[in-house]
Design a protein around this motif. Structure first.
Motif, PDB file in Angstrom:
ATOM      1  N   VAL A 248       0.845  -1.203   0.000  1.00  0.00           N
ATOM      2  CA  VAL A 248       0.000   0.000   0.000  1.00  0.00           C
ATOM      3  C   VAL A 248       0.880   1.253   0.000  1.00  0.00           C
ATOM      4  O   VAL A 248       0.726   2.155  -0.847  1.00  0.00           O
ATOM      5  CB  VAL A 248      -0.929   0.025   1.244  1.00  0.00           C
ATOM      6  N   GLU A 251       2.959   1.713  -3.154  1.00  0.00           N
ATOM      7  CA  GLU A 251       2.154   2.167  -4.294  1.00  0.00           C
ATOM      8  C   GLU A 251       1.816   3.659  -4.163  1.00  0.00           C
ATOM      9  O   GLU A 251       1.757   4.387  -5.163  1.00  0.00           O
ATOM     10  CB  GLU A 251       0.865   1.334  -4.379  1.00  0.00           C
ATOM     11  N   ALA A 252       1.601   4.089  -2.910  1.00  0.00           N
ATOM     12  CA  ALA A 252       1.253   5.495  -2.668  1.00  0.00           C
ATOM     13  C   ALA A 252       2.476   6.410  -2.748  1.00  0.00           C
ATOM     14  O   ALA A 252       2.351   7.630  -2.612  1.00  0.00           O
ATOM     15  CB  ALA A 252       0.579   5.634  -1.303  1.00  0.00           C
ATOM     16  N   GLY A 253       3.648   5.812  -2.947  1.00  0.00           N
ATOM     17  CA  GLY A 253       4.859   6.625  -3.106  1.00  0.00           C
ATOM     18  C   GLY A 253       5.338   7.247  -1.814  1.00  0.00           C
ATOM     19  O   GLY A 253       5.883   8.359  -1.805  1.00  0.00           O
ATOM     20  N   GLN A 264      10.031   4.844  -3.278  1.00  0.00           N
ATOM     21  CA  GLN A 264       9.431   3.571  -3.698  1.00  0.00           C
ATOM     22  C   GLN A 264      10.537   2.527  -3.798  1.00  0.00           C
ATOM     23  O   GLN A 264      11.643   2.830  -4.265  1.00  0.00           O
ATOM     24  CB  GLN A 264       8.694   3.725  -5.042  1.00  0.00           C
ATOM     25  N   ILE A 474      -4.163   7.798   4.052  1.00  0.00           N
ATOM     26  CA  ILE A 474      -4.003   6.700   3.086  1.00  0.00           C
ATOM     27  C   ILE A 474      -5.161   5.698   3.169  1.00  0.00           C
ATOM     28  O   ILE A 474      -5.724   5.291   2.163  1.00  0.00           O
ATOM     29  CB  ILE A 474      -2.667   5.955   3.335  1.00  0.00           C
ATOM     30  N   LEU A 475      -5.509   5.302   4.396  1.00  0.00           N
ATOM     31  CA  LEU A 475      -6.452   4.189   4.553  1.00  0.00           C
ATOM     32  C   LEU A 475      -7.915   4.627   4.625  1.00  0.00           C
ATOM     33  O   LEU A 475      -8.814   3.787   4.554  1.00  0.00           O
ATOM     34  CB  LEU A 475      -6.084   3.379   5.805  1.00  0.00           C
ATOM     35  N   LYS A 480     -11.363   9.768   4.605  1.00  0.00           N
ATOM     36  CA  LYS A 480     -10.211   9.954   3.729  1.00  0.00           C
ATOM     37  C   LYS A 480      -9.844  11.432   3.617  1.00  0.00           C
ATOM     38  O   LYS A 480     -10.709  12.290   3.424  1.00  0.00           O
ATOM     39  CB  LYS A 480     -10.542   9.385   2.343  1.00  0.00           C
ATOM     40  N   GLY A 577       6.437   8.493  -8.129  1.00  0.00           N
ATOM     41  CA  GLY A 577       5.134   8.294  -7.486  1.00  0.00           C
ATOM     42  C   GLY A 577       4.294   9.552  -7.429  1.00  0.00           C
ATOM     43  O   GLY A 577       4.664  10.597  -7.982  1.00  0.00           O
ATOM     44  N   PRO A 578       3.158   9.474  -6.757  1.00  0.00           N
ATOM     45  CA  PRO A 578       2.242  10.611  -6.701  1.00  0.00           C
ATOM     46  C   PRO A 578       2.863  11.868  -6.102  1.00  0.00           C
ATOM     47  O   PRO A 578       2.441  12.978  -6.402  1.00  0.00           O
ATOM     48  CB  PRO A 578       1.097  10.104  -5.799  1.00  0.00           C
TER      49      PRO A 578
ATOM     50  N   LYS B   6      -3.351  -4.607 -10.260  1.00  0.00           N
ATOM     51  CA  LYS B   6      -2.703  -5.120  -9.045  1.00  0.00           C
ATOM     52  C   LYS B   6      -3.790  -5.372  -8.002  1.00  0.00           C
ATOM     53  O   LYS B   6      -4.520  -4.452  -7.639  1.00  0.00           O
ATOM     54  CB  LYS B   6      -1.699  -4.099  -8.500  1.00  0.00           C
ATOM     55  N   LEU B  50      -9.795   0.280  -1.003  1.00  0.00           N
ATOM     56  CA  LEU B  50      -8.730   1.215  -1.352  1.00  0.00           C
ATOM     57  C   LEU B  50      -8.364   0.985  -2.813  1.00  0.00           C
ATOM     58  O   LEU B  50      -7.853  -0.077  -3.178  1.00  0.00           O
ATOM     59  CB  LEU B  50      -7.522   0.961  -0.436  1.00  0.00           C
ATOM     60  N   LEU B  52      -6.219   2.671  -5.927  1.00  0.00           N
ATOM     61  CA  LEU B  52      -5.237   3.688  -6.314  1.00  0.00           C
ATOM     62  C   LEU B  52      -4.972   3.568  -7.814  1.00  0.00           C
ATOM     63  O   LEU B  52      -4.726   2.468  -8.322  1.00  0.00           O
ATOM     64  CB  LEU B  52      -3.919   3.490  -5.557  1.00  0.00           C
ATOM     65  N   ASN B  54      -2.286   4.785 -10.408  1.00  0.00           N
ATOM     66  CA  ASN B  54      -0.929   5.358 -10.390  1.00  0.00           C
ATOM     67  C   ASN B  54      -0.614   5.939  -9.009  1.00  0.00           C
ATOM     68  O   ASN B  54      -0.001   7.007  -8.887  1.00  0.00           O
ATOM     69  CB  ASN B  54      -0.765   6.416 -11.480  1.00  0.00           C
ATOM     70  N   GLY B  55      -1.085   5.267  -7.987  1.00  0.00           N
ATOM     71  CA  GLY B  55      -0.799   5.660  -6.606  1.00  0.00           C
ATOM     72  C   GLY B  55      -1.757   6.671  -6.015  1.00  0.00           C
ATOM     73  O   GLY B  55      -1.667   6.989  -4.829  1.00  0.00           O
ATOM     74  N   VAL B  56      -2.694   7.185  -6.818  1.00  0.00           N
ATOM     75  CA  VAL B  56      -3.606   8.235  -6.333  1.00  0.00           C
ATOM     76  C   VAL B  56      -4.972   7.628  -6.035  1.00  0.00           C
ATOM     77  O   VAL B  56      -5.552   6.927  -6.878  1.00  0.00           O
ATOM     78  CB  VAL B  56      -3.734   9.369  -7.373  1.00  0.00           C
ATOM     79  N   PHE B  57      -5.499   7.920  -4.845  1.00  0.00           N
ATOM     80  CA  PHE B  57      -6.778   7.353  -4.386  1.00  0.00           C
ATOM     81  C   PHE B  57      -7.939   7.790  -5.260  1.00  0.00           C
ATOM     82  O   PHE B  57      -8.052   8.973  -5.612  1.00  0.00           O
ATOM     83  CB  PHE B  57      -7.014   7.785  -2.934  1.00  0.00           C
ATOM     84  N   ALA B  73      -1.573   2.077 -13.910  1.00  0.00           N
ATOM     85  CA  ALA B  73      -1.582   0.984 -12.938  1.00  0.00           C
ATOM     86  C   ALA B  73      -2.742   1.185 -11.972  1.00  0.00           C
ATOM     87  O   ALA B  73      -2.888   2.262 -11.380  1.00  0.00           O
ATOM     88  CB  ALA B  73      -0.269   0.951 -12.164  1.00  0.00           C
ATOM     89  N   ALA B  75      -4.354  -0.326  -8.591  1.00  0.00           N
ATOM     90  CA  ALA B  75      -4.070  -1.201  -7.448  1.00  0.00           C
ATOM     91  C   ALA B  75      -5.258  -1.176  -6.491  1.00  0.00           C
ATOM     92  O   ALA B  75      -5.792  -0.105  -6.191  1.00  0.00           O
ATOM     93  CB  ALA B  75      -2.809  -0.744  -6.731  1.00  0.00           C
ATOM     94  N   TRP B  77      -7.182  -2.852  -2.848  1.00  0.00           N
ATOM     95  CA  TRP B  77      -7.123  -3.603  -1.593  1.00  0.00           C
ATOM     96  C   TRP B  77      -8.519  -3.679  -0.960  1.00  0.00           C
ATOM     97  O   TRP B  77      -9.311  -2.740  -1.089  1.00  0.00           O
ATOM     98  CB  TRP B  77      -6.225  -2.901  -0.581  1.00  0.00           C
TER      99      TRP B  77
END
Lengths: 615, 83
Positions: A248, A251-253, A264, A474-475, A480, A577-578, B6, B50, B52, B54-57, B73, B75, B77
């Motif tokens: 996680v 991926e979020a950088g 990363q 993140i979670l 959020k 990453g982001p 992913k 969750l 994402l 390219n890593g962005v929610f 990409a 991803a 969860w």
């Protein structure tokens, strides 16, 4: 009730044991565990005391819910002035020691002075004795645990001990209980070593009374239902543990990699929860055997692992072929991504040694990663390391480092200083990824902005457990927020800090807050304890604790200038990453944070704030 | 076009057979959105906590509006946490 209203005070210099009533006025102001023990410590020591001198004190403290039927009600904390940081230290542990100590009839143990020779302590209800520890001094936590149980012919004892690293005052040494649960951070193990105290064995046969048993049972059952029905605490954590965060955060950088040079790690999957669940190519067996719960816990996030017997780290070492505490996310990151190592078995072995010798794997791994950068720059050479080729990505080097540091031998003595002192010695303090001398945990604050403010303002140095804004950023728990935004983060950090301080003072695990709010916790505390405990009152207690800890640190010599981050995070943009192109925006968040706290522009709590909170 | 899918934790079982290390490059129609990709691999929407790109929610309400481009990409969860 909830509290036994009884404290054990032991002066190790004099060998005296005294029993005192718990200060119930303070219990109403600070609840228990972290808050109440910090109040005692701050009232009793000079803030400028040398943490490793006999004049420092250390307190083992439970909360009112420790040892009760509340889910996760097995927690205790060790409170002292920390040698790694010279700030207040408060390290929280699970396992079974805390509940057993409470069953022996005590809320708190205050240790003073320094024993003339190595000793260990046994507490069997009211029978409290100091014993000669010369036969176990110089041995590991695991050996000590077995030796004491055998010596006293009691396998039901629960033991908190230090390894050789604590004896030799490695500055991030931990106190390990029940073999692999630890009061891990800030070097509380070194304080225990400085007092010549090897271990504390406890055995209790008393229960813990609560104010209103019927209401308490309903409140705790309601709480357990919430945990069971929540997908995170009911399914995600027991199945995958904290290690599920590896992919996680990558991926979020926001995965600190190679001493925060990168955000990363290309090998993250190989050291993740998913990898722990997959059969190994080498022997077809899985790294993860099962999960495990601490006392009273209905989540059971703990990992139990077994290393491939043919892996180089344990080949011909059958003493490490058994099942033991496996990798949690923080350890896997510090030992893996941050050193560029993707060898899951090696990381598991190094984690075993951290448990066996009593060391914080976060600070150890982060210190090795800083040393690897110094080596990469030519500032450290094999002459300094005793021949270890300290390259990023070298599992062999990491294994040698942990074996040396656990015994504080050779280059391990240098690593045992922690990353700030090491980097300062070799002329590059800017390469130490620390706040107030304590190494960062597993979140790069260029990719999770709120964590930058969390680290900078943490009263025990860089720490994720003082304000886990990752949960929101993140979670999405409880809601959020954008990890790349600085707006709104000062209020978020303050709310997390105050609520966490209250949870840490109750005797339960902060992981409950992935499902519980204070609306779930307060009824359990209120049914156990006198005082009319509401969510608002718990937040007020949390804010009071935060300000009290802050005032101790200021009197110890810290100022607002210490609420800072290493230059790398403020001036070197994330590469991928982001968060690519971003640095942490601490300067945008800190003034607003001070204002929300009721502190001056220099970060000093105003008289009005201290008066409002009755600090 | 190709995108990378992913799927982690308990969602790994929905990955195609050629997946490696919880990810697979998959061919999809141009213009596909995130929600359609998730549906195409029969990942239950309610388990996609969750997501994402390219890593962005991407919040649930954004997923059908987020059109993928080649090389993106995605991803996913279920509800997870740690620390």
């Amino acid at each position: 009730m909830g509290w036994h209203r009884k404290i054990l005070r032991i002066n190790l210099s004099k060998g005296t044991v005294d029993v005192e009533p718990l200060n119930m006025e303070w219990a109403q102001q600070y609840l228990g565990q972290r808050g109440l023990a910090s109040k005692y410590l701050i009232n009793e020591i000079d803030p400028k005391v040398d943490p490793l001198s006999p004049d420092n004190k250390m307190i083992f403290a439970t909360g009112p819910l420790t040892g009760t039927a509340a889910s996760t009600g097995g927690r205790y904390s060790v409170i002292t002035k920390g040698p790694l940081t010279n700030a207040i230290a408060c390290s929280n542990s699970g396992g079974y020691w805390g509940a057993e100590f409470k069953f022996a009839g005590w809320d708190m143990l205050i240790l003073e002075g320094k024993a003339e020779k190595p000793v260990y302590l046994t507490i069997m209800d009211d029978k409290v004795e100091l014993h000669d520890a010369s036969e176990i001094w110089g041995t590991t936590v695991w050996h000590t645990d077995d030796w004491i149980k055998t010596k006293h012919q009691d396998p039901m004892m629960h033991i908190a001990a230090i390894g050789v690293s604590g004896e030799k005052e490695v500055l991030y040494s931990a106190i390990v209980n029940d073999l692999h649960r630890a009061a891990g951070r800030s070097g509380v193990g070194a304080v225990m070593g400085s007092k010549n105290l090897k271990a504390i064995a406890v055995r209790g046969t008393q229960g813990v009374a609560v104010k209103d048993g019927k209401t308490f049972l309903k409140a705790t059952m309601d709480g357990k239902k919430v945990l069971a029905e929540n997908a995170v605490t009911g399914q995600g954590l027991p199945t995958y543990g904290t290690q599920v965060l590896m992919n996680v955060i990558n991926e979020a950088g926001a995965m600190p990699t190679r001493n925060h040079r990168d955000v990363q790690f290309e090998g993250s999957h190989d050291i993740s929860a998913e990898a722990m669940h997959e059969p190994r190519k080498t022997d077809g067996k899985k790294n993860l055997l099962t999960n495990q719960a601490c006392f009273g816990c209905t989540i059971a996030c703990g990992r139990i692992s077994k290393i491939d017997e043919n892996h180089f780290s344990v080949k011909n070492k059958p003493e490490y072929w058994h099942a033991s505490g496996g990798l949690e996310y923080e350890a896997a990151w510090a030992l893996g991504s941050n050193t560029g190592i993707d060898d899951l078995e090696a990381l598991t072995y190094v984690n075993f040694i951290c448990n066996e010798q009593g060391m914080d794997p976060i600070s150890f791994g982060a210190t090795v990663s800083a040393a690897m950068e110094l080596y990469d720059l030519g500032l450290l050479t094999t002459e300094h390391t005793g021949g270890i080729e300290l390259k990023f990505g070298s599992a062999e080097a990491l294994v040698k480092c942990v074996e040396l540091t656990g015994k504080a031998e050779g280059f391990g003595k240098e690593l045992g200083m922690g990353s700030l002192r090491l980097c300062t010695k070799y002329g590059r303090p800017d390469l130490s990824m620390t706040v107030k001398g304590q190494e960062f945990p597993a979140y790069d604050s260029r990719g999770i902005q709120g964590m930058g403010l969390t680290y900078a303002t943490s009263n025990r140095g860089a720490c994720h457990l003082r304000s886990y804004t990752v949960s929101s950023e993140i979670l999405g728990i409880p809601e959020k927020t954008d990890p790349l935004a600085t707006e709104g983060k000062p209020a978020l950090v303050k709310a997390f800090q105050d609520a966490t301080a209250a949870v840490d003072s109750a005797g339960i695990c902060v992981f409950t807050t992935f499902a519980w709010t204070l609306e779930d916790i307060a009824p359990q505390v209120d049914a156990a304890c006198e005082g009319g405990w509401t969510p608002d009152r718990m937040m007020e207690v949390g804010e009071r604790i935060w300000n009290m800890e802050r005032m101790f640190n200021m009197q110890a010599g810290f100022t607002g200038k210490d609420d800072n981050l290493p230059p790398r995070l403020l001036s070197e943009p994330a590469k991928t990453g982001p968060a690519e192109g971003r640095v942490n925006g601490l300067e945008k968040m800190l003034p607003e944070y001070y204002q929300l706290r009721g502190w001056t522009a220099d970060g000093v709590p105003t008289n009005e704030t201290l008066s409002r909170l009755a600090v | 076009m190709d995108v990378t899918l992913k799927l982690y934790a308990s969602l790994g079982t929905y990955l195609p057979d050629h997946a490696h290390k919880n990810e697979a490059v998959v061919s999809v129609d141009d213009g596909i959105n995130v929600e359609a990709l998730i549906d195409q691999y029969q990942v239950p929407r309610k388990e996609c906590h969750l997501v994402l790109v390219n890593g962005v929610f991407k919040a649930p309400g954004q997923r059908s509006q987020t059109v993928l481009k080649a090389g993106d990409a995605v991803a996913v969860w279920p509800p997870v946490a740690g620390g």
